[in-house]
Write a protein that holds these residues in place. Structure first.
Motif, PDB file in Angstrom:
ATOM      1  N   VAL A   1       0.862  -1.187   0.000  1.00  0.00           N
ATOM      2  CA  VAL A   1       0.000   0.000   0.000  1.00  0.00           C
ATOM      3  C   VAL A   1       0.893   1.230   0.000  1.00  0.00           C
ATOM      4  O   VAL A   1       1.536   1.544   1.004  1.00  0.00           O
ATOM      5  CB  VAL A   1      -0.939   0.015   1.223  1.00  0.00           C
ATOM      6  N   GLY A   2       0.981   1.906  -1.139  1.00  0.00           N
ATOM      7  CA  GLY A   2       1.846   3.083  -1.200  1.00  0.00           C
ATOM      8  C   GLY A   2       2.228   3.429  -2.620  1.00  0.00           C
ATOM      9  O   GLY A   2       1.527   3.084  -3.580  1.00  0.00           O
ATOM     10  N   GLY A   3       3.378   4.108  -2.744  1.00  0.00           N
ATOM     11  CA  GLY A   3       3.908   4.485  -4.045  1.00  0.00           C
ATOM     12  C   GLY A   3       4.917   3.453  -4.531  1.00  0.00           C
ATOM     13  O   GLY A   3       4.941   2.302  -4.055  1.00  0.00           O
ATOM     14  N   GLY A   4       5.762   3.869  -5.452  1.00  0.00           N
ATOM     15  CA  GLY A   4       6.721   2.957  -6.054  1.00  0.00           C
ATOM     16  C   GLY A   4       7.649   2.315  -5.040  1.00  0.00           C
ATOM     17  O   GLY A   4       8.017   1.138  -5.186  1.00  0.00           O
ATOM     18  N   SER A   5       8.003   3.057  -3.994  1.00  0.00           N
ATOM     19  CA  SER A   5       8.964   2.502  -3.035  1.00  0.00           C
ATOM     20  C   SER A   5       8.385   1.307  -2.294  1.00  0.00           C
ATOM     21  O   SER A   5       9.054   0.279  -2.138  1.00  0.00           O
ATOM     22  CB  SER A   5       9.390   3.587  -2.036  1.00  0.00           C
ATOM     23  N   VAL A   6       7.148   1.435  -1.837  1.00  0.00           N
ATOM     24  CA  VAL A   6       6.537   0.323  -1.099  1.00  0.00           C
ATOM     25  C   VAL A   6       6.287  -0.853  -2.056  1.00  0.00           C
ATOM     26  O   VAL A   6       6.568  -2.010  -1.730  1.00  0.00           O
ATOM     27  CB  VAL A   6       5.218   0.775  -0.426  1.00  0.00           C
ATOM     28  N   ILE A   7       5.799  -0.544  -3.240  1.00  0.00           N
ATOM     29  CA  ILE A   7       5.498  -1.632  -4.186  1.00  0.00           C
ATOM     30  C   ILE A   7       6.796  -2.346  -4.581  1.00  0.00           C
ATOM     31  O   ILE A   7       6.863  -3.582  -4.582  1.00  0.00           O
ATOM     32  CB  ILE A   7       4.758  -1.085  -5.429  1.00  0.00           C
TER      33      ILE A   7
ATOM     34  N   LEU B   1       0.329   6.767  -5.109  1.00  0.00           N
ATOM     35  CA  LEU B   1       1.125   7.821  -5.760  1.00  0.00           C
ATOM     36  C   LEU B   1       1.366   7.450  -7.222  1.00  0.00           C
ATOM     37  O   LEU B   1       2.088   6.483  -7.495  1.00  0.00           O
ATOM     38  CB  LEU B   1       2.471   7.938  -5.005  1.00  0.00           C
ATOM     39  N   PRO B   2       0.751   8.162  -8.159  1.00  0.00           N
ATOM     40  CA  PRO B   2       0.955   7.830  -9.571  1.00  0.00           C
ATOM     41  C   PRO B   2       2.301   8.359 -10.041  1.00  0.00           C
ATOM     42  O   PRO B   2       2.552   9.559  -9.982  1.00  0.00           O
ATOM     43  CB  PRO B   2      -0.187   8.565 -10.280  1.00  0.00           C
ATOM     44  N   ALA B   3       3.181   7.465 -10.469  1.00  0.00           N
ATOM     45  CA  ALA B   3       4.528   7.892 -10.866  1.00  0.00           C
ATOM     46  C   ALA B   3       5.269   6.789 -11.599  1.00  0.00           C
ATOM     47  O   ALA B   3       5.569   6.901 -12.786  1.00  0.00           O
ATOM     48  CB  ALA B   3       5.345   8.321  -9.641  1.00  0.00           C
ATOM     49  N   THR B   4       5.542   5.718 -10.884  1.00  0.00           N
ATOM     50  CA  THR B   4       6.529   4.747 -11.353  1.00  0.00           C
ATOM     51  C   THR B   4       5.968   3.707 -12.320  1.00  0.00           C
ATOM     52  O   THR B   4       6.736   3.086 -13.051  1.00  0.00           O
ATOM     53  CB  THR B   4       7.121   3.970 -10.164  1.00  0.00           C
TER      54      THR B   4
ATOM     55  N   LEU C   1      -7.187   8.891  -4.012  1.00  0.00           N
ATOM     56  CA  LEU C   1      -6.175   8.782  -2.959  1.00  0.00           C
ATOM     57  C   LEU C   1      -5.035   9.789  -3.116  1.00  0.00           C
ATOM     58  O   LEU C   1      -4.262  10.003  -2.192  1.00  0.00           O
ATOM     59  CB  LEU C   1      -5.583   7.361  -2.920  1.00  0.00           C
ATOM     60  N   ILE C   2      -4.916  10.413  -4.285  1.00  0.00           N
ATOM     61  CA  ILE C   2      -3.773  11.325  -4.471  1.00  0.00           C
ATOM     62  C   ILE C   2      -4.054  12.725  -3.901  1.00  0.00           C
ATOM     63  O   ILE C   2      -3.182  13.578  -3.872  1.00  0.00           O
ATOM     64  CB  ILE C   2      -3.303  11.439  -5.942  1.00  0.00           C
ATOM     65  N   ALA C   3      -5.291  12.927  -3.404  1.00  0.00           N
ATOM     66  CA  ALA C   3      -5.655  14.259  -2.876  1.00  0.00           C
ATOM     67  C   ALA C   3      -4.737  14.686  -1.734  1.00  0.00           C
ATOM     68  O   ALA C   3      -4.542  15.878  -1.506  1.00  0.00           O
ATOM     69  CB  ALA C   3      -7.108  14.250  -2.418  1.00  0.00           C
TER      70      ALA C   3
ATOM     71  N   GLY D   1       5.902  12.753  -9.467  1.00  0.00           N
ATOM     72  CA  GLY D   1       5.148  11.714 -10.179  1.00  0.00           C
ATOM     73  C   GLY D   1       4.975  12.061 -11.652  1.00  0.00           C
ATOM     74  O   GLY D   1       5.151  11.211 -12.535  1.00  0.00           O
ATOM     75  N   ILE D   2       4.620  13.313 -11.917  1.00  0.00           N
ATOM     76  CA  ILE D   2       4.433  13.752 -13.310  1.00  0.00           C
ATOM     77  C   ILE D   2       5.757  13.623 -14.070  1.00  0.00           C
ATOM     78  O   ILE D   2       5.805  13.122 -15.208  1.00  0.00           O
ATOM     79  CB  ILE D   2       3.935  15.217 -13.327  1.00  0.00           C
TER      80      ILE D   2
END
Ligand code: NZQ
Ligand code: ZN
Length: 389
Positions: free
Chosen positions: A95-101, A141-144, A181-183, A193-194
């Motif tokens: 549950v998270g951004g690229g680092s957690v995934i 977190l939309p990014a990776t 969730l990105i709010a 992320g962009i």
């Protein structure tokens, strides 16, 4: 068009208020109903997401493993592996951004690995993950694009290294992509992320012309979408229209689609990872630092695609040569408008030996020919880094 083979088995559950689907999907892969939920430094506790997930997973025994840091650390992840083994879980939820995934991808492989798991990241002969615990993700977190690909990047503070791993075992079984969730994301992470998604697209586009009309236009579509929404979504991430377009663009930028039938570069990422390993600069920012200098350094090999990019994405006019140069300037100015500094000295003054240090690292690893034409040598890497200081 180049030959290609592609598979992406990850099920994407996209949209808001979808968590009622979670128990069914987790249940498909967890016969024991004993799972590990892994997360980062605590944002999901503050936002209430963790409580919502635990409510949704009421029928499961959930072992919590928090504290995975940005640029996930090997030492931290090995603690997670030990906990997962002790509790005998049969599924992991990131549950998270690229680092957690990414951290979870590594842990699912290390769970079954006998011996020092870093050897796999170090590409030691004969060392590989042969089995992995199934896992899913809830993206915050939309990014990776990690939610929809089989790659991961793991860091090791003691040796200041950052290494990639991956393979078919490491596709998530499913990913929940909820743009609402990105709010809660800070502006800095939205800009990151962009930028990361933009650079994933460029790494698979600023190469040499192919006759793959569809893939090139899909890349241009992502770039145009990101440019259209970037500044607005940083100001207002709670706007669902903007947030959903950002999230879907970032997933598409690195879910394996753009690379079909086209050459890819990835030189910016390889050099950028060293800047994160040495200075701790955020991943996306390293890309914004390196890409403009790499495109200048490799101008002759990339100028046709730079000109196409300048015309179709930035609406530039003039000679192809002028457009190609201006496209590099526009790219850097775009990152700057998002609040991203594009020189190493903006992040550290300790730059005397950085170019030789990174050149040596590439030589030691025998990374001697990078980029779509194999034209980027360690000497070019040193030139690019020097120009980026
Ligand atoms: O740790 P918490 O407290 O959760 O806070 C995080 C973290 O501090 C915070 N955050 C995430 N979602 C949030 C939130 N804060 C508030 N609200 C939310 N909804 O954001 C911070 C950064 O998170 P992180 O996961 O580090 O960011 P990102 O998604 O940019 O991931 C970067 C990592 O992914 C690797 C990078 O190298 C880097 O290690 N990459 C992975 C790739 C892949 N697997 O395909 C490709 C990429 O090129 C990249 O290399
Ligand atoms: Zn990236």
């Amino acid at each position: 068009m180049l030959n290609f083979e592609v598979i992406n088995p990850t099920r994407i559950v996209f949209g808001k208020e979808q968590l009622n689907r979670l128990p069914e999907l987790v249940g498909e892969f967890s016969p024991s109903k004993k799972i590990m939920l892994a997360y980062g430094g605590g944002s999901i506790e503050k936002t209430g997401l963790l409580t919502n997930l635990l409510n949704a997973l009421a029928g499961f025994e959930v072992v919590l493993f928090g504290g995975i840091e940005a640029n996930p650390q090997y030492a931290t992840l090995m603690k997670g592996v030990a906990l997962a083994q002790e509790k005998q879980i049969d599924f992991m939820l990131a549950v998270g951004g690229g680092s957690v995934i990414d951290g979870v991808k590594f842990m699912t492989g290390a769970f079954y690995y006998e011996g020092e798991a870093w050897d796999v990241l170090d590409r030691k002969p004969g060392c590989d993950f042969l089995k992995a615990v199934p896992f899913g993700t809830v993206l915050t977190l939309p990014a990776t694009g990690s939610e929809a690909n089989s790659g991961a990047v793991i860091s090791r503070a003691e040796t200041k290294e950052k290494r990639a791993m991956g393979g078919p075992l490491f596709f998530p079984k499913f990913s929940f992509c909820d743009p609402s969730l990105i709010a809660t994301l800070p502006k800095r992470q939205l800009a990151n992320g962009i930028t990361d998604a933009f650079m994933h697209t460029l790494e698979q586009y600023i190469t040499y012309p192919t006759d793959n009309l569809l893939q090139e236009r899909q890349a241009e579509g992502i770039l145009l979408t990101l440019i259209e929404i970037a500044e607005k979504v940083i100001e207002n991430p709670a706007d669902y229209r903007l947030a959903s377009n950002l999230m879907w663009s970032a997933t598409h930028a690195l879910n394996g689609n753009l690379r079909c039938g086209v050459p890819t570069d990835w030189g910016t990422h390889m050099i950028g990872h060293e800047l994160t390993a040495i200075y701790g600069i955020d991943h996306a920012r390293t890309l914004a630092i390196i890409a403009p200098r790499l495109y200048e350094n490799q101008f002759e090999t990339k100028k046709e695609k730079l000109a196409q990019y300048g015309k179709r994405v930035w609406n530039l006019t003039g000679s192809d040569e002028e457009i190609a140069h201006e496209a590099i300037r526009q790219t850097e100015a775009f990152f700057n408008r998002l609040g991203i500094e594009t020189k190493i000295h903006n992040y550290s003054t300790d730059t005397d030996s950085i170019a030789t240090e990174i050149k040596k690292r590439f030589e030691d690893r025998s990374w001697l020919t990078m980029g779509e034409r194999g034209a980027i040598t360690p000497t070019h890497v040193a030139q690019i880094v020097t120009a980026a200081i």
